[in-house]
Scaffold this motif. Structure first.
Motif, PDB file in Angstrom:
ATOM      1  N   GLU A  46       0.840  -1.205   0.000  1.00  0.00           N
ATOM      2  CA  GLU A  46       0.000   0.000   0.000  1.00  0.00           C
ATOM      3  C   GLU A  46       0.871   1.249   0.000  1.00  0.00           C
ATOM      4  N   GLU A  47       1.869   1.257   0.863  1.00  0.00           N
ATOM      5  CA  GLU A  47       2.768   2.408   0.951  1.00  0.00           C
ATOM      6  C   GLU A  47       3.559   2.597  -0.342  1.00  0.00           C
ATOM      7  N   VAL A  52      -4.529   3.228  -0.491  1.00  0.00           N
ATOM      8  CA  VAL A  52      -5.085   2.704   0.750  1.00  0.00           C
ATOM      9  C   VAL A  52      -6.206   1.763   0.352  1.00  0.00           C
ATOM     10  N   MET A  53      -6.089   0.534   0.790  1.00  0.00           N
ATOM     11  CA  MET A  53      -7.081  -0.482   0.454  1.00  0.00           C
ATOM     12  C   MET A  53      -8.268  -0.394   1.399  1.00  0.00           C
ATOM     13  N   PHE A  74      -4.205  -4.488  -6.770  1.00  0.00           N
ATOM     14  CA  PHE A  74      -3.351  -3.303  -6.631  1.00  0.00           C
ATOM     15  C   PHE A  74      -3.341  -2.466  -7.905  1.00  0.00           C
ATOM     16  N   ARG A  78      -4.399   1.327  -7.901  1.00  0.00           N
ATOM     17  CA  ARG A  78      -3.429   2.318  -8.393  1.00  0.00           C
ATOM     18  C   ARG A  78      -4.050   3.173  -9.487  1.00  0.00           C
TER      19      ARG A  78
END
Length: 85
Positions: A46-47, A52-53, A74, A78
């Motif tokens: 995430e970072e 942020v999921m 992701f 994104r």
């Protein structure tokens, strides 16, 4: 480096396996990470990806069978996240 490449590299680092042995078709269970290591990987991803999921996405990641499923989640996250300049 693509999202897939970054996820594979970080998963390999977390699991202590060679990137040569891992592809999107790799079973998540083959990485032999415990749940704490797996959650640490998700937070690091995430970072790294600047996303942020949501709870639903995290549940899908935790239930993923193949790395390709995690990569797709992701990539979608994104794509919806605006670039910060």
């Amino acid at each position: 480096m693509s999202v897939a490449d970054r996820i594979i590299a970080m998963a390999c680092e977390e699991a202590g396996v060679s990137p040569a042995d891992v592809s999107p078709r790799t079973l998540v269970s083959d990485l032999k990470m415990d749940s704490l290591s797996f959650m640490d990987l998700v937070m690091r991803l995430e970072e790294a990806e600047g996303v942020v999921m949501g709870d639903e996405e995290v549940e899908k990641i935790l239930g993923a069978t193949y790395l390709a499923e995690i990569i797709a989640i992701f990539e979608t996250a994104r794509a919806r996240t605006p670039e910060v300049i």
